[in-house]
Design a protein around this motif. Structure first.
Motif, PDB file in Angstrom:
ATOM      1  N   ARG A   1       0.824  -1.208   0.000  1.00  0.00           N
ATOM      2  CA  ARG A   1       0.000   0.000   0.000  1.00  0.00           C
ATOM      3  C   ARG A   1       0.860   1.260   0.000  1.00  0.00           C
ATOM      4  O   ARG A   1       1.958   1.270   0.563  1.00  0.00           O
ATOM      5  N   CYS A   2       0.343   2.308  -0.603  1.00  0.00           N
ATOM      6  CA  CYS A   2       1.046   3.593  -0.614  1.00  0.00           C
ATOM      7  C   CYS A   2       0.015   4.718  -0.608  1.00  0.00           C
ATOM      8  O   CYS A   2      -1.083   4.570  -1.141  1.00  0.00           O
ATOM      9  N   ASN A   3       0.383   5.841  -0.003  1.00  0.00           N
ATOM     10  CA  ASN A   3      -0.510   6.997   0.044  1.00  0.00           C
ATOM     11  C   ASN A   3      -0.188   8.024  -1.041  1.00  0.00           C
ATOM     12  O   ASN A   3      -0.747   9.117  -1.043  1.00  0.00           O
ATOM     13  N   LEU A   4       0.708   7.670  -1.971  1.00  0.00           N
ATOM     14  CA  LEU A   4       0.949   8.471  -3.165  1.00  0.00           C
ATOM     15  C   LEU A   4       0.578   7.644  -4.388  1.00  0.00           C
ATOM     16  O   LEU A   4       0.404   6.431  -4.304  1.00  0.00           O
ATOM     17  N   ARG A   5       0.496   8.315  -5.531  1.00  0.00           N
ATOM     18  CA  ARG A   5       0.193   7.629  -6.791  1.00  0.00           C
ATOM     19  C   ARG A   5       1.177   8.108  -7.858  1.00  0.00           C
ATOM     20  O   ARG A   5       0.800   8.693  -8.870  1.00  0.00           O
ATOM     21  N   CYS A   6       2.456   7.885  -7.600  1.00  0.00           N
ATOM     22  CA  CYS A   6       3.491   8.390  -8.497  1.00  0.00           C
ATOM     23  C   CYS A   6       3.296   7.835  -9.902  1.00  0.00           C
ATOM     24  O   CYS A   6       3.085   6.632 -10.091  1.00  0.00           O
ATOM     25  N   SER A   7       3.403   8.702 -10.882  1.00  0.00           N
ATOM     26  CA  SER A   7       3.081   8.338 -12.259  1.00  0.00           C
ATOM     27  C   SER A   7       3.978   7.250 -12.804  1.00  0.00           C
ATOM     28  O   SER A   7       3.573   6.477 -13.671  1.00  0.00           O
ATOM     29  N   TYR A   8       5.218   7.146 -12.316  1.00  0.00           N
ATOM     30  CA  TYR A   8       6.132   6.132 -12.824  1.00  0.00           C
ATOM     31  C   TYR A   8       6.044   4.839 -12.020  1.00  0.00           C
ATOM     32  O   TYR A   8       6.854   3.926 -12.217  1.00  0.00           O
ATOM     33  N   CYS A   9       5.062   4.744 -11.128  1.00  0.00           N
ATOM     34  CA  CYS A   9       4.917   3.552 -10.301  1.00  0.00           C
ATOM     35  C   CYS A   9       3.541   2.909 -10.429  1.00  0.00           C
ATOM     36  O   CYS A   9       3.434   1.702 -10.572  1.00  0.00           O
TER      37      CYS A   9
END
Length: 351
Positions: free
Chosen positions: A43-51
């Motif tokens: 889980r992550c609280n960011l949505r980085c475009s390269y990930c």
């Protein structure tokens, strides 16, 4: 002997494929793994475009994720029986893992005590840095790709730059040093920020590492043609700073280090794509659901979770781990025509 070329580096193959009698995590190419990367959550609280995509991903079920006891048991096996000396907790975002401080404290009590680090996006470090340091974390790496709020929101799809900057400061104040910054430059987005990021790091006594963008996104949209390569990054930095190659032994470290303006400040460049460092790789990896990976780009995994849950002994697990690492490939082959991107994205594998 046979020499296998992976572009850079070169690896000498041992003539015998029989595994030697060794308790350590050795492979057929003379490498030994002493660095364990443990993903605690996907889980992550960011949505980085390269990930990952803007809408996120389907997270793994709670039952599939290793429990705290299972994590600590596997780390204890790695330290006591396999010679692991470094443990880095990753994600997803490891700060989202409940019980993180407890896991760290239990690992810190192992003997011999491994060095413990954490890779984070920095959100939440303002309140967690001091407790993590007290629990036993030695240092942190924080992801930061830009100093501009608009660009940060474009890359991560979240307006959290202030929180990250505050988290970096909190980590430094808590003694989690050297505090390292991991930066990925994206063409047409933040490729012009190499010098400003380095200036910021030097001013705050952080250590900056630029990382070439790797094909580990969930969308499989990576395009080598648009990747900002290490040589371009160095060229940008040299326009404003004097860089001198660090003469210290690099060893298995992924970053090529440079003294900035004579030192003591340093900057590193991790050229995972254009200058692979597979010959010196000393890592082994555990995913949050208990799968063993010998390489970030592995196409195969070894299921340690099932062994944990079906009564395997510590010795059984240790031997399975040794066997899996003995079969480790010479390199990730990212520069060959037959390279296949892993089916799992970075958020599920762990950094």
């Amino acid at each position: 002997m046979t020499v296998i070329s992976l572009g850079t580096p070169r690896i000498t193959v041992r003539p015998s494929y029989d595994r030697p009698e060794s308790r350590y995590l050795v492979d057929r190419f003379g490498r030994r793994a002493v660095d364990l990367r443990v993903s605690l959550t996907d889980r992550c609280n960011l949505r980085c475009s390269y990930c990952m995509p803007a809408g996120g991903l389907d997270w793994m079920a709670d039952f599939d994720r290793l429990t705290d006891d299972e994590v600590v048991r596997l780390v204890a096996i790695a330290v006591a029986q396999l010679g692991i000396r470094e443990v880095r907790f990753t994600g997803g975002e490891p700060l989202l893992r409940r019980g993180l401080e407890s896991i760290v404290a239990r690992v810190a009590r192992l003997r011999p005590r491994p060095r413990i680090s954490l890779t984070s996006n920095g959100i939440g470090l303002t309140r967690r840095a001091a407790p993590l340091a007290a629990a036993g974390v030695d240092r942190v790496n924080v992801s930061l790709d830009t100093l501009r709020p608009d660009r940060y929101q474009r890359i991560t799809r979240r307006d959290r730059l202030r929180d990250v900057l505050a988290g970096l400061a909190a980590a430094k104040d808590a003694g989690l040093g050297p505090v390292k910054i991991n930066s990925v430059l994206l063409r047409g987005v933040n490729h012009d920020e190499a010098t400003s990021l380095l200036g910021f790091a030097l001013a705050h006594d952080y250590e900056l590492r630029f990382i070439e963008q790797m094909p580990l996104d969930a969308q499989h949209g990576w395009d080598r043609g648009t990747m900002v390569e290490a040589e371009e990054i160095l060229s940008s930095l040299q326009a404003e700073f004097e860089l001198t190659a660090d003469r210290e032994e690099r060893g298995p470290a992924p970053a090529e280090l440079w003294l900035v303006n004579g030192g003591p400040g340093k900057v590193g460049v991790i050229a995972s794509v254009t200058k692979p460092f597979c010959a010196g790789c000393d890592r082994t990896r555990l995913t949050a659901d208990g799968q063993l990976r010998s390489c970030l780009f592995s196409s195969a995994e070894t299921d340690l979770r099932s062994m944990l849950r079906t009564g395997a002994t510590d010795s059984d697990i240790a031997q399975c781990w040794r066997d899996a690492m003995w079969a480790k490939a010479p390199g990730h082959a990212i520069n060959t025509r037959g390279f296949l991107q892993p089916s799992r994205p970075m958020s599920a594998i762990g950094g």
